[in-house]
Design a protein around this motif. Structure first.
Motif, PDB file in Angstrom:
ATOM      1  N   PHE A 128      39.530 -59.491  30.881  1.00 44.41           N
ATOM      2  CA  PHE A 128      38.755 -58.745  29.897  1.00 44.41           C
ATOM      3  C   PHE A 128      37.292 -59.211  29.826  1.00 44.41           C
ATOM      4  CE2 PHE A 128      43.021 -57.836  28.195  1.00 44.41           C
ATOM      5  CZ  PHE A 128      42.912 -56.462  28.069  1.00 44.41           C
ATOM      6  N   TYR A 129      36.920 -60.145  30.691  1.00 46.77           N
ATOM      7  CA  TYR A 129      35.568 -60.692  30.662  1.00 46.77           C
ATOM      8  C   TYR A 129      34.939 -60.591  32.041  1.00 46.77           C
ATOM      9  CZ  TYR A 129      36.912 -62.704  26.158  1.00 46.77           C
ATOM     10  OH  TYR A 129      37.331 -62.867  24.863  1.00 46.77           O
ATOM     11  N   SER A 130      33.647 -60.354  32.059  1.00 42.32           N
ATOM     12  CA  SER A 130      32.917 -60.313  33.324  1.00 42.32           C
ATOM     13  C   SER A 130      32.725 -61.734  33.852  1.00 42.32           C
ATOM     14  CB  SER A 130      31.549 -59.658  33.114  1.00 42.32           C
ATOM     15  OG  SER A 130      30.740 -60.461  32.265  1.00 42.32           O
ATOM     16  N   ASP A 131      32.257 -61.838  35.103  1.00 43.53           N
ATOM     17  CA  ASP A 131      32.010 -63.156  35.693  1.00 43.53           C
ATOM     18  C   ASP A 131      31.000 -63.943  34.868  1.00 43.53           C
ATOM     19  OD1 ASP A 131      33.788 -62.631  37.718  1.00 43.53           O
ATOM     20  OD2 ASP A 131      32.253 -61.944  39.131  1.00 43.53           O
ATOM     21  N   GLN A 132      29.947 -63.258  34.430  1.00 47.14           N
ATOM     22  CA  GLN A 132      28.927 -63.935  33.634  1.00 47.14           C
ATOM     23  C   GLN A 132      29.497 -64.426  32.305  1.00 47.14           C
ATOM     24  OE1 GLN A 132      25.440 -61.587  32.883  1.00 47.14           O
ATOM     25  NE2 GLN A 132      24.325 -63.264  31.921  1.00 47.14           N
ATOM     26  N   GLU A 133      30.353 -63.622  31.686  1.00 51.13           N
ATOM     27  CA  GLU A 133      30.955 -64.024  30.423  1.00 51.13           C
ATOM     28  C   GLU A 133      31.903 -65.212  30.621  1.00 51.13           C
ATOM     29  OE1 GLU A 133      31.176 -60.041  27.662  1.00 51.13           O
ATOM     30  OE2 GLU A 133      32.508 -60.166  29.393  1.00 51.13           O
ATOM     31  N   ARG A 134      32.610 -65.249  31.735  1.00 47.15           N
ATOM     32  CA  ARG A 134      33.493 -66.387  31.990  1.00 47.15           C
ATOM     33  C   ARG A 134      32.689 -67.656  32.207  1.00 47.15           C
ATOM     34  NH1 ARG A 134      36.773 -62.326  34.685  1.00 47.15           N
ATOM     35  NH2 ARG A 134      35.749 -62.716  36.691  1.00 47.15           N
ATOM     36  N   GLU A 135      31.542 -67.536  32.868  1.00 48.44           N
ATOM     37  CA  GLU A 135      30.664 -68.700  33.022  1.00 48.44           C
ATOM     38  C   GLU A 135      30.121 -69.147  31.673  1.00 48.44           C
ATOM     39  OE1 GLU A 135      27.671 -67.605  35.784  1.00 48.44           O
ATOM     40  OE2 GLU A 135      29.040 -67.432  37.493  1.00 48.44           O
ATOM     41  N   THR A 136      29.761 -68.184  30.844  1.00 49.16           N
ATOM     42  CA  THR A 136      29.294 -68.520  29.501  1.00 49.16           C
ATOM     43  C   THR A 136      30.398 -69.194  28.697  1.00 49.16           C
ATOM     44  OG1 THR A 136      27.813 -66.611  29.548  1.00 49.16           O
ATOM     45  CG2 THR A 136      28.259 -67.580  27.398  1.00 49.16           C
ATOM     46  N   GLY A 137      31.650 -68.790  28.934  1.00 53.89           N
ATOM     47  CA  GLY A 137      32.773 -69.417  28.256  1.00 53.89           C
ATOM     48  C   GLY A 137      32.914 -70.889  28.605  1.00 53.89           C
ATOM     49  N   LEU A 138      32.703 -71.239  29.875  1.00 54.82           N
ATOM     50  CA  LEU A 138      32.750 -72.642  30.267  1.00 54.82           C
ATOM     51  C   LEU A 138      31.635 -73.436  29.595  1.00 54.82           C
ATOM     52  CD1 LEU A 138      33.548 -72.283  34.093  1.00 54.82           C
ATOM     53  CD2 LEU A 138      35.126 -72.865  32.235  1.00 54.82           C
ATOM     54  N   ALA A 139      30.442 -72.836  29.533  1.00 51.71           N
ATOM     55  CA  ALA A 139      29.330 -73.505  28.844  1.00 51.71           C
ATOM     56  C   ALA A 139      29.627 -73.667  27.354  1.00 51.71           C
ATOM     57  CB  ALA A 139      28.040 -72.714  29.051  1.00 51.71           C
ATOM     58  N   PHE A 173      28.971 -64.223  22.729  1.00 55.57           N
ATOM     59  CA  PHE A 173      30.170 -63.419  22.496  1.00 55.57           C
ATOM     60  C   PHE A 173      30.054 -62.622  21.202  1.00 55.57           C
ATOM     61  CE2 PHE A 173      31.310 -67.196  24.930  1.00 55.57           C
ATOM     62  CZ  PHE A 173      31.897 -66.630  26.045  1.00 55.57           C
ATOM     63  N   ALA A 174      29.491 -63.234  20.176  1.00 61.35           N
ATOM     64  CA  ALA A 174      29.308 -62.525  18.908  1.00 61.35           C
ATOM     65  C   ALA A 174      28.309 -61.389  19.052  1.00 61.35           C
ATOM     66  CB  ALA A 174      28.851 -63.493  17.818  1.00 61.35           C
ATOM     67  N   ALA A 175      27.284 -61.577  19.886  1.00 59.31           N
ATOM     68  CA  ALA A 175      26.300 -60.522  20.087  1.00 59.31           C
ATOM     69  C   ALA A 175      26.907 -59.326  20.815  1.00 59.31           C
ATOM     70  CB  ALA A 175      25.096 -61.061  20.868  1.00 59.31           C
ATOM     71  N   ALA A 176      27.831 -59.598  21.737  1.00 59.50           N
ATOM     72  CA  ALA A 176      28.442 -58.516  22.504  1.00 59.50           C
ATOM     73  C   ALA A 176      29.568 -57.828  21.749  1.00 59.50           C
ATOM     74  CB  ALA A 176      28.978 -59.067  23.828  1.00 59.50           C
ATOM     75  N   ARG A 177      30.346 -58.589  20.972  1.00 60.94           N
ATOM     76  CA  ARG A 177      31.501 -58.044  20.262  1.00 60.94           C
ATOM     77  C   ARG A 177      31.517 -58.534  18.818  1.00 60.94           C
ATOM     78  NH1 ARG A 177      33.643 -59.901  25.359  1.00 60.94           N
ATOM     79  NH2 ARG A 177      34.661 -58.243  26.566  1.00 60.94           N
ATOM     80  N   PRO A 178      30.566 -58.157  18.017  1.00 60.18           N
ATOM     81  CA  PRO A 178      30.497 -58.716  16.644  1.00 60.18           C
ATOM     82  C   PRO A 178      31.730 -58.424  15.805  1.00 60.18           C
ATOM     83  CG  PRO A 178      29.015 -56.836  16.895  1.00 60.18           C
ATOM     84  CD  PRO A 178      29.490 -57.189  18.262  1.00 60.18           C
ATOM     85  N   THR A 202      34.710 -58.116  16.655  1.00 60.16           N
ATOM     86  CA  THR A 202      35.872 -58.868  17.127  1.00 60.16           C
ATOM     87  C   THR A 202      35.687 -60.369  16.972  1.00 60.16           C
ATOM     88  OG1 THR A 202      36.493 -57.166  18.722  1.00 60.16           O
ATOM     89  CG2 THR A 202      37.266 -59.400  19.174  1.00 60.16           C
ATOM     90  N   VAL A 203      34.527 -60.855  17.399  1.00 58.93           N
ATOM     91  CA  VAL A 203      34.306 -62.294  17.499  1.00 58.93           C
ATOM     92  C   VAL A 203      34.063 -62.953  16.143  1.00 58.93           C
ATOM     93  CG1 VAL A 203      32.737 -64.042  18.433  1.00 58.93           C
ATOM     94  CG2 VAL A 203      33.510 -62.156  19.873  1.00 58.93           C
ATOM     95  N   ILE A 204      33.236 -62.352  15.304  1.00 60.49           N
ATOM     96  CA  ILE A 204      32.893 -63.001  14.034  1.00 60.49           C
ATOM     97  C   ILE A 204      34.121 -63.200  13.147  1.00 60.49           C
ATOM     98  CG2 ILE A 204      31.576 -62.756  11.894  1.00 60.49           C
ATOM     99  CD1 ILE A 204      29.325 -61.523  13.533  1.00 60.49           C
ATOM    100  N   PRO A 205      34.971 -62.194  12.933  1.00 61.12           N
ATOM    101  CA  PRO A 205      36.180 -62.457  12.138  1.00 61.12           C
ATOM    102  C   PRO A 205      37.085 -63.514  12.764  1.00 61.12           C
ATOM    103  CG  PRO A 205      35.791 -60.090  12.325  1.00 61.12           C
ATOM    104  CD  PRO A 205      34.860 -60.766  13.278  1.00 61.12           C
ATOM    105  N   ALA A 206      37.210 -63.498  14.089  1.00 60.99           N
ATOM    106  CA  ALA A 206      38.045 -64.498  14.760  1.00 60.99           C
ATOM    107  C   ALA A 206      37.485 -65.899  14.559  1.00 60.99           C
ATOM    108  CB  ALA A 206      38.152 -64.168  16.252  1.00 60.99           C
ATOM    109  N   ASN A 207      36.173 -66.038  14.676  1.00 64.58           N
ATOM    110  CA  ASN A 207      35.540 -67.337  14.443  1.00 64.58           C
ATOM    111  C   ASN A 207      35.770 -67.819  13.018  1.00 64.58           C
ATOM    112  OD1 ASN A 207      34.564 -67.380  17.039  1.00 64.58           O
ATOM    113  ND2 ASN A 207      32.475 -66.796  16.491  1.00 64.58           N
ATOM    114  N   MET A 208      35.601 -66.921  12.058  1.00 65.51           N
ATOM    115  CA  MET A 208      35.746 -67.306  10.656  1.00 65.51           C
ATOM    116  C   MET A 208      37.183 -67.712  10.343  1.00 65.51           C
ATOM    117  SD  MET A 208      33.325 -64.435   8.826  1.00 65.51           S
ATOM    118  CE  MET A 208      33.649 -65.065   7.168  1.00 65.51           C
ATOM    119  N   GLY A 216      36.851 -71.880  20.712  1.00 62.66           N
ATOM    120  CA  GLY A 216      37.759 -70.745  20.647  1.00 62.66           C
ATOM    121  C   GLY A 216      37.368 -69.632  21.588  1.00 62.66           C
ATOM    122  N   GLN A 217      36.089 -69.310  21.634  1.00 60.87           N
ATOM    123  CA  GLN A 217      35.644 -68.236  22.530  1.00 60.87           C
ATOM    124  C   GLN A 217      35.726 -68.650  23.986  1.00 60.87           C
ATOM    125  OE1 GLN A 217      35.208 -65.208  21.494  1.00 60.87           O
ATOM    126  NE2 GLN A 217      35.550 -65.902  19.390  1.00 60.87           N
ATOM    127  N   GLY A 218      35.415 -69.905  24.280  1.00 61.16           N
ATOM    128  CA  GLY A 218      35.568 -70.382  25.647  1.00 61.16           C
ATOM    129  C   GLY A 218      37.021 -70.343  26.087  1.00 61.16           C
TER     130      GLY A 218
END
Length: 555
Positions: free
Chosen positions: A406-417, A433-438, A440-446, A395-397
């Motif tokens: 809305f994502y930096s180059d490094q975050e987009r690379e992390t998304g592919l990984a 992603f959860a560490a950077a945007r807890p 936002t990300v944690i509720p979306a993941n759940m 989901g985050q990728g």
């Protein structure tokens, strides 16, 4: 006039360039968190001109190991770990012990705090438990609260926000970390043998002909799968009582898993193994405290303690607690096996929420072990977990692909990984992603995990191996492949859509529409406007500290 600190790093002014620090990072699985924490600490130190060497204790063993010369020259040591780490080599040095997630979320804060951390007294000790440098894995059997009594490591002035894991959590995660390779190897070998050598039966199952090549592969997998329970028990005991507790812990785990010894059909499973692990560890620590003659002391750890502890624990389990635990487990298995329709969907929702909440942390592991323990009798339960496991990273990728700006180059690379890790069922791919945007990300993941688990439960999707992600379906271990993929894809889409929606909403509310920003959290991570001054620094620091507790659950 002295220039203010750069508000972009949210940290104190750079430390003395002559400062030399060491760090050790470790997490139960040793796959993602260990190396992310090492990278963040290294980057933070380099940005401040501080020499730092980081030892990683990952799934392939210790790398970049700290030497005696490294320790002697160091000013302080940061231990960011959620499993036992030997502290005896750091005697006389300032040692700060925190959870591995804090090494990811607040590396600059740890560098500041280690300079005021308590001095470790030396001697045999493991990484702290609770809020002190305790001896969760002491070699001398000292109490859990000993080891220097430096409770200020987490609660002192320099570390008010630090929260150390409890002794029980560290011991359990130690057992889980050693068990996971057996689970993965055993489970995937079974899946491969079934996929390539199995023949379909009328009841929908697969059977492998005796004497065939794939039958031998399956047998090897079964051995790995069988060993995982005593390994779990043994290394829980090892974390508490050190090496003498390993034998009683493993034998106790085998007894717990072998129901024939106490007239049980299924045994006590992993629940019994957890019980025997803790009992063996604390029993050995208690025996260590008994004063004995100096002539007997050399044979205590290799003969007396293992024999006494193993015999006492084994007989106690068989005659006292084995049958009650087995009764509870069997009835729970029968109850879950009879759940269908709405009740099964509700169970799937609950398991999906747990799997996605902390992505490899204790809540996630509880749900996974629950499903793994029932995989032989109720594969539908593992199917619910398997569908939810890849949802956070997928989901985050996907979100980074849908809303790239809305994502930096490094975050987009992390998304592919993260997409790659999600395919192989590695939930930890969503941690950055959860560490950077807890918020936002944690509720979306759940939300996505709950949807995936609920659909899998409603459709009675079964997973015959204790693993998750698309890979188990590709290898033929899943019953109801179409609904399995539907569940995880819908769950991943829900997570991605929710993440994108929250990111977009946050950016609009804050008036920020630039890459790498996310509402208030994005404001912290984005460069501050010129003239923001100290206020921007303080604001980012407070935000980082306010979200530390939430981030720590991602361990």
């Amino acid at each position: 006039m002295t220039s203010p600190a750069d508000p972009r790093d949210g940290a104190a002014p750079p430390a003395d360039p002559g400062l030399k620090l060491l760090a050790v990072t470790a997490c139960p699985t040793g796959i993602a968190h260990t190396y992310m924490a090492a990278e963040k600490l290294t980057q933070a130190a380099q940005a401040r001109g501080i020499a730092m060497k980081v030892e990683t204790q990952g799934s392939i063993g210790a790398e970049n190991v700290l030497s005696d010369n490294d320790v002697s020259a160091a000013s302080g040591v940061i231990v960011a770990a959620d499993k036992d780490v030997d502290l005896s080599r750091f005697g006389g040095k300032r040692v700060l012990c925190v959870g591995v997630a804090e090494g990811i979320s607040d590396p600059d804060g740890l560098i500041d705090r280690v300079r005021e951390a308590p001095v470790h007294p030396g001697g045999a000790a493991s990484a702290p438990a609770g809020e002190a440098h305790s001896g969760a894995g002491t070699g001398d059997g000292s109490g859990a609260g000993s080891g220097g009594g430096s409770g200020t490591a987490a609660t002192g002035p320099a570390g008010a926000k630090g929260r150390e894991r409890s002794a029980g959590y560290k011991a359990l995660m130690n057992g889980v970390s050693y068990m996971i390779p057996f689970v993965v190897v055993g489970g995937l070998l079974i899946a491969v043998s079934l996929a390539l050598g199995g023949h379909p039966q009328a009841d929908g199952g697969l059977v492998i002909p005796d004497g065939s090549f794939w039958k031998h592969v399956n047998d090897i997998g079964v051995i790995g799968f069988t060993l995982m329970v005593p390994i779990l028990s043994g290394y829980i005991a090892y974390a508490i009582g050190d090496r003498p507790a390993l034998v009683p812990g493993m034998i106790g785990g085998w007894i717990a898993n072998t129901g024939e010894l106490y007239d049980s059909e299924s045994g006590a499973g992993f629940i019994g193994a957890i019980v025997t692990g803790f009992l063996a560890g604390y029993l050995v620590r208690w025996i260590k405290r008994i004063p004995v003659s100096r002539f007997v002391r050399p044979i205590m750890p290799i003969i007396v303690i293992p024999i006494v502890a193993t015999s006492a624990l084994g007989l106690f389990f068989i005659y006292v607690i084995g049958r009650p635990i087995s009764w509870v487990f069997e009835n729970l298995t029968d109850f879950l096996g009879g759940m269908t329709g709405t009740s099964a969907a509700l169970l799937g929702v609950v398991l999906g929420l747990m799997i996605a909440f902390d992505m490899g942390g204790p809540v996630n592991k509880t749900a996974f072990l629950f499903g793994a323990g029932l995989v032989s009798k109720s594969p539908e339960v593992m199917g619910m977990c398997a569908a939810a496991i890849p949802v956070p990273p997928l989901g985050q990728g996907l979100a980074t692909l849908l809303r790239r700006r809305f994502y930096s180059d490094q975050e987009r690379e992390t998304g592919l990984a993260a997409l790659f890790m999600g395919f192989f069922g590695i939930t930890e791919g969503a941690i950055p992603f959860a560490a950077a945007r807890p918020a936002t990300v944690i509720p979306a993941n759940m939300l996505g995990g709950a949807v995936a688990g609920g659909i899998a439960g409603l459709a009675s999707v079964g997973d015959n191996v204790p693993h998750g992600g698309p890979i188990v379906a590709v290898l033929g271990a899943v019953d109801g492949v179409a609904m399995f993929f539907a569940a995880l894809l819908i769950g991943a889409a829900v997570t991605a859509a929710t993440t994108v929606g929250l990111v977009t909403l946050g950016a609009r509310r804050s008036g920020q529409d630039t890459p790498g920003t996310d509402s208030a959290e994005g404001a912290v991570r984005a460069p501050a406007a010129v003239g923001a001054g100290v206020r921007a620094v303080d604001g980012s620091g407070d935000t980082a500290r306010g979200t530390a507790a939430a981030r720590s659950t991602a361990a």
